[in-house]
Write an enzyme that holds these catalytic residues in place. Structure first.
Site, short mmCIF file in Angstrom:
data_model
loop_
_atom_site.label_atom_id
_atom_site.label_comp_id
_atom_site.label_asym_id
_atom_site.label_seq_id
_atom_site.Cartn_x
_atom_site.Cartn_y
_atom_site.Cartn_z
N LYS A 82 74.78 40.90 22.96
CA LYS A 82 74.21 41.98 23.75
C LYS A 82 73.14 42.33 22.92
CE LYS A 82 73.52 44.79 27.58
NZ LYS A 82 72.19 44.33 27.48
N LYS A 106 77.33 48.28 16.29
CA LYS A 106 77.29 49.43 17.43
C LYS A 106 78.18 49.22 18.55
CE LYS A 106 72.74 49.89 17.87
NZ LYS A 106 71.31 49.91 18.05
N LYS A 118 70.13 39.93 19.51
CA LYS A 118 68.81 40.55 19.54
C LYS A 118 67.81 39.61 19.66
CE LYS A 118 66.94 44.93 18.96
NZ LYS A 118 67.42 46.00 19.36
N ASP A 158 63.80 46.80 24.18
CA ASP A 158 63.57 47.21 23.09
C ASP A 158 62.09 47.91 22.72
OD1 ASP A 158 65.30 47.92 20.34
OD2 ASP A 158 63.49 46.84 19.61
N THR A 202 69.59 56.04 25.93
CA THR A 202 69.48 56.27 24.54
C THR A 202 69.07 57.61 23.96
OG1 THR A 202 68.80 53.94 24.69
CG2 THR A 202 68.56 55.06 22.66
N ASN A 233 60.29 55.18 24.72
CA ASN A 233 61.41 55.30 25.69
C ASN A 233 62.33 56.16 24.86
OD1 ASN A 233 64.51 54.49 25.90
ND2 ASN A 233 63.32 54.17 28.04
N SER A 361 73.70 50.11 29.19
CA SER A 361 73.38 48.86 29.27
C SER A 361 74.80 47.80 29.63
CB SER A 361 73.01 47.99 28.23
OG SER A 361 71.38 48.28 28.41
P1 NAD Z 1 59.04 52.19 22.45
O1 NAD Z 1 58.28 50.81 22.43
O2 NAD Z 1 59.22 52.69 23.74
O3 NAD Z 1 58.39 53.31 21.76
C1 NAD Z 1 58.10 53.14 20.37
C2 NAD Z 1 57.12 54.24 19.98
O4 NAD Z 1 57.06 54.41 18.34
C3 NAD Z 1 55.82 54.31 20.43
O5 NAD Z 1 55.68 55.65 20.80
C4 NAD Z 1 55.15 53.94 19.35
O6 NAD Z 1 53.75 54.47 19.21
C5 NAD Z 1 55.70 54.52 18.23
N1 NAD Z 1 55.54 54.01 16.96
C6 NAD Z 1 55.72 52.66 16.29
N2 NAD Z 1 55.22 52.53 15.26
C7 NAD Z 1 54.98 53.89 14.80
C8 NAD Z 1 54.43 54.56 13.63
N3 NAD Z 1 54.41 53.71 12.35
N4 NAD Z 1 54.54 55.74 13.49
C9 NAD Z 1 54.95 56.62 14.42
N5 NAD Z 1 54.97 56.04 15.63
C10 NAD Z 1 55.08 54.83 15.73
O7 NAD Z 1 60.28 51.56 21.90
P2 NAD Z 1 61.89 52.27 21.99
O8 NAD Z 1 62.74 51.48 23.08
O9 NAD Z 1 61.63 53.68 22.28
O10 NAD Z 1 62.36 52.10 20.59
C11 NAD Z 1 62.21 52.87 19.44
C12 NAD Z 1 63.40 52.52 18.22
O11 NAD Z 1 64.83 52.95 19.10
C13 NAD Z 1 63.24 51.37 17.89
O12 NAD Z 1 63.85 51.17 16.60
C14 NAD Z 1 64.69 50.49 18.84
O13 NAD Z 1 65.16 49.46 18.44
C15 NAD Z 1 65.52 51.89 18.91
N6 NAD Z 1 66.37 51.52 20.05
C16 NAD Z 1 66.07 51.55 21.34
C17 NAD Z 1 66.85 51.31 22.51
C18 NAD Z 1 66.33 51.44 23.92
O14 NAD Z 1 67.10 51.68 24.72
N7 NAD Z 1 65.16 51.27 24.12
C19 NAD Z 1 68.09 51.58 22.20
C20 NAD Z 1 68.64 51.63 20.84
C21 NAD Z 1 67.76 51.88 19.90
#
Ligand code: NAD
Length: 433
Positions: A82, A106, A118, A158, A202, A233, A361
């Site tokens: 997953k 995790k 992934k 993601d 998250t 997110n 999830s």
């Molecule tokens: P998202 O696409 O919703 O948001 C990503 C954010 O990061 C955006 O605001 C983007 O503009 C910003 N960003 C990207 N590059 C950047 C940079 N160089 N400097 C500053 N800001 C930057 O993605 P998300 O789902 O919020 O995921 C963010 C992180 O959390 C990732 O590493 C992801 O793997 C991790 N994550 C997400 C989830 C989930 O449920 N969505 C769960 C666990 C971990």
């Protein structure tokens, strides 16, 4: 008053380290610390299956562009694999492999009956029209259909994928199969089988771990300050729940820039502003600052919630926070980690800190399989229990072995995975010294 205490060079944001090499080194180290043989490392160092797919999409111009996508399935000894699907120009095969290994750990830390997976597509979705994005999402799911399914491998959102993208993907899968199979993927819109609380999960989980870390480090969260990198997110929901706990979120950033307000940002207002389609840098009730200035702000809590390798040998020296909560996956390089540790920063490692997403999830998948849906309160309660329990398991592992939180988290996850390997007969008694 000038908020910035240090300045780092802008090019650090493109600083790169291979996350697959990083995760393998950490695996090896943690296996050694657990007194397990190298044989365990040899099983875990490679994903059991990695698929590369070609994704031809007809663009609005009539031209066909062929994108590249991946799906990595690390290990399914605890259950179906997953993990999320990322749309980003920086996606590559090694990154997807690393992310799938982190997903295995995790899920094991949270004691979920799941393995790690992934996926990713090399694309900047900001360059696509909505129709092109839908076409790409559907094509990707068609291409990986042979290896996914509710009992095999269950994708989720993601970076740059959201409930709408999940909606298109589940629809495509259902069309191929001929009937509705909501449990093939999580993070769906609620109306087609999504779970209450998944969108917030998250960030909610990140803040639960910060709350517990604050107890351990003796920080009073009411009036404490925080800066967050990334306002998607995870970042936006983390800001919301920190604000609800009385933490002053003084700075947030996204890929376009950062904003700062010494007295604290009005997070509910900023969330409405961003949800209305505006960029954070257009918010006029705060000062805009360069992205790289975020790291050196004088705050109690720093939350990387964007992408990998952001806290490294260049940025770690300027970080002043007492708690770093890794909401993103792999935000800290080994060099960055060493520097933070030397300063005595309490690091909540990614594989624990952001595990609220996969936990809810998992709840979504359970509800889909039962075809019976829980109220949000029930989901949040179950999330709270799991996150707190896992936090203290990792903390106990840290204290019992005098190691750091990251290694402790790896060890908690590894212990469960190794028990499953043993139960299935993959490893022998001689593999445990
Ligand atoms: P998202 O696409 O919703 O948001 C990503 C954010 O990061 C955006 O605001 C983007 O503009 C910003 N960003 C990207 N590059 C950047 C940079 N160089 N400097 C500053 N800001 C930057 O993605 P998300 O789902 O919020 O995921 C963010 C992180 O959390 C990732 O590493 C992801 O793997 C991790 N994550 C997400 C989830 C989930 O449920 N969505 C769960 C666990 C971990």
């Amino acid at each position: 008053m000038k908020p910035i205490t240090y300045k780092v060079e802008a090019d650090i944001l493109t600083h790169d380290k291979n996350p697959y090499q990083i995760v393998k080194e950490l695996l090896r180290d943690s296996i050694k610390e657990l007194n397990l043989s190298e044989n365990i490392y040899h099983i875990l160092k490679k994903p059991m299956r990695v698929l590369e797919v070609s994704l031809p999409v007809r663009m609005d111009s009539g031209e066909i562009r062929n994108f590249t996508g991946y799906r990595s399935q690390h290990l399914d000894v605890l259950g179906p694999t997953k993990g999320g699907i990322r749309f980003h120009p920086g996606v590559n095969c090694d990154e997807v492999k690393a992310l799938s290994i982190w997903m295995s750990l995790k899920s094991a830390i949270l004691d979920l009956p799941l393995g790690g997976g992934k996926g990713g597509v090399i694309v900047d979705p900001a360059e696509l029209s909505e129709r092109e994005l839908e076409e790409l999402s559907r094509t990707y799911i068609r291409k990986i259909t042979p290896i996914i399914g509710p009992q095999k491998d269950i994708p989720a959102p993601d970076v740059n994928t959201n409930p709408q993208v999940m909606g298109w993907m589940v629809d495509e899968y259902d069309k191929l199969r001929g009937y509705n199979i909501p449990g093939m993927l999580t993070g769906k819109p609620i109306v087609i089988g999504g779970s209450q609380g998944r969108l917030e999960a998250t960030g909610r989980g990140v803040v639960i771990t910060i709350r517990e870390a604050a107890k351990v480090t003796g920080i009073n969260l009411r009036g404490a300050t925080a800066a967050l990198q990334g306002f998607g997110n995870v970042g936006s929901m983390t800001a919301k729940f920190l604000d609800e706990l009385g933490v002053k979120v003084v700075a947030v950033s996204d890929v376009h820039g950062a904003i700062y307000a010494q007295e604290g940002l009005n997070i509910p207002e900023l969330l409405s502003f961003v949800n209305a389609g505006n960029r954070i840098t257009e918010y006029t009730k705060a000062q805009t600052i360069p992205n790289e200035d975020l790291f050196g702000l004088p705050v109690d809590i720093f939350v990387p919630a964007a992408i990998e390798n952001q806290i490294n040998e260049y940025t770690a020296p300027v970080i002043q926070a007492k708690i770093v909560a890794e909401a993103a996956n792999g935000p800290t390089t080994p060099d960055g980690n060493k520097i933070l540790e030397k300063k005595g920063v309490f690091i909540i490692p990614d594989i624990l800190c952001n595990a609220g997403g996969v936990t809810v999830s998992y709840f979504e998948w359970v509800q889909n399989e039962m075809n019976y849906y829980w109220k949000e309160k029930e989901v949040n309660q179950k999330l709270e229990e799991r996150m707190v329990e896992s936090f203290y398991q990792v903390l106990t592992m840290r204290e019992n072995n005098q190691i750091n939180m990251r290694k402790a988290a790896y060890m908690v996850g590894l212990k469960r995975i190794v028990e499953a390997l043993k139960a299935r007969g993959w490893v022998k008694r001689t593999d445990f010294s």
